[in-house]
Design a protein around this motif. Structure first.
Motif: not given
Length: 421
Positions: A193-197, A237-238, A359-362, A364-371
């Protein structure tokens, strides 16, 4: 069918009412209950809601109450759109993080954590009371931070789906640019949520032709302008990042801009004052144009589609929602809550397959999920150390000095809402 809206006194509720009235064939509501402890606002909003129903020929009834248990009793679905502490708390969330040079925002960073700490216990109490009244009722959460709140609900075993309007907003904008019907657009929407592409923009459904390259080639400037990001970044980013990614991709620039102008909470508070004055007019029977500046565009249509799919006998629809990962993103735990396209039916949300992510998406997603995992722990169990660890883990903070200062500020500004503080 009975629907209850917790936070029904919100000035945004008439947008929801308008959607219920227009789309009554999709979601045939017999009784709509607006629940809110703010009696003065509730009666103004409820009065306008009844006039909108009457104007559009909706046969359902609209009732208002401050009694949560009475309001949710027998409800088939309960929509949550509450704001603990109101705009005053939001204004603080958007202000004190700036003192440390961190972004001031109500759904991410330190302000987002403050909102989660205030909100999760209240939402869980509401959900438990809904379950006692009707254990089969669906809970649709639009309350921010949606990902953390939805995870709290699902972890506690509630029948819940989280909803955000980012995906439907992109769908409508892309359809307009491509000159097609919104129903023809399917987004490969993935992240948190609020971190999507938007990894793809498909015509005709999940297996349709991907026209994202065409969209960026022919309308890249318009897309980038809407995101407040450089066209060159979008091209590199594409994909199309959510505008919330600006807090990560241009953090310092955003902080400088935030320091130069009033908070969004202050802007909304001024809008709300005008809107409530309008709602008091007994001749008003449509949502005012000013409401479009309140935020949450297309929320009503997304909410109608989701509620209808969850309660429809047979069949299913596709919609971007917040739900359990359950292996969809293999680098995340199964109990993480992701935001992605899912098949929605009476059994809930079933995420569609997602291609392997860059990896540029995974990362950040993993980092914010940990938070978010740490944030939920702090919301459920309290404690200064838990708050500090969540702030330290957030990619927008991540330094001991900032995490210490922000912890002190968060606790000082939220004592009245945190029983353990």
């Amino acid at each position: 069918m009975k629907l209850a809206v917790v936070g029904g006194g919100s000035t945004y509720t008439p947008e929801l009412i308008d959607g219920f009235a227009r789309l009554r064939d999709v979601l045939p509501i017999d009784e709509l209950v607006l629940i809110d402890p703010a009696a003065d606002r509730l009666e103004l909003v409820g009065g306008l809601a009844r006039r909108i129903f009457t104007k559009q020929g909706h046969p359902g009834t609209v009732t208002t109450t401050a009694d949560l248990d009475a309001g949710v009793d027998g409800a088939d679905a309960v929509l949550l759109q509450l704001r603990v502490g109101g705009q005053a708390a939001r204004d603080r969330d958007e202000t004190w993080p700036l003192e440390c040079g961190c972004v001031g925002q109500e759904t991410t960073g330190a302000g987002g954590l403050a909102k989660a700490l205030r909100t999760v216990p209240v939402v869980l109490d509401i959900a438990e009371r809904v379950r006692r009244s009707n254990p089969d009722a669906w809970i649709i959460d639009f309350t921010n931070p949606v990902g953390i709140v939805t995870r709290a609900l699902l972890t506690a075993g509630h029948k819940a789906v989280g909803l955000c309007n980012v995906a439907i907003g992109f769908q409508r904008k892309f359809a307009k640019l491509l000159e097609v019907s919104p129903a023809e657009i399917h987004l490969d929407h993935v992240g948190l949520n609020h971190l999507t592409w938007e990894l793809g923009v498909r015509l005709g459904g999940p297996d349709g032709t991907d026209v994202l390259p065409k969209l960026l080639s022919e309308h890249g400037d318009a897309v980038a302008d809407d995101l407040h990001m450089p066209r060159t970044l979008v091209d590199r980013l594409g994909v199309v990042p959510s505008y919330y990614l600006r807090y990560y991709y241009a953090h310092d620039e955003v902080v400088r801009a935030q320091r130069q102008k009033p908070t969004r909470a202050a802007e909304v508070a001024a809008l709300e004052k005008q809107l409530l004055e309008m709602y008091a007019d007994p001749a008003l029977d449509t949502k005012p144009e000013l409401l479009s500046r309140r935020g949450g565009a297309y929320y009503s249509e997304a909410a109608v589609d989701l509620a209808a799919s969850l309660m429809r006998e047979g069949g299913s629809t596709h919609q971007a929602v917040n739900t359990l990962n359950n292996g969809t993103l293999p680098f995340l735990p199964d109990d993480a809550v992701i935001e992605t396209q899912a098949r929605i039916d009476r059994d809930g949300a079933h995420p569609l397959p997602v291609p392997a992510l860059d990896p540029q998406f995974t990362g950040l997603i993993a980092h914010v999920t940990a938070y978010e995992d740490l944030a939920l722990g702090a919301a459920l169990h309290g404690g200064r150390d838990r708050v500090f660890k969540a702030l330290l883990a957030h990619p927008l903070i991540g330094q001991i000095e900032y995490a210490e200062q922000l912890t002190d500020q968060l606790l000082a500004h939220n004592k009245e809402h945190l029983a353990w503080a």
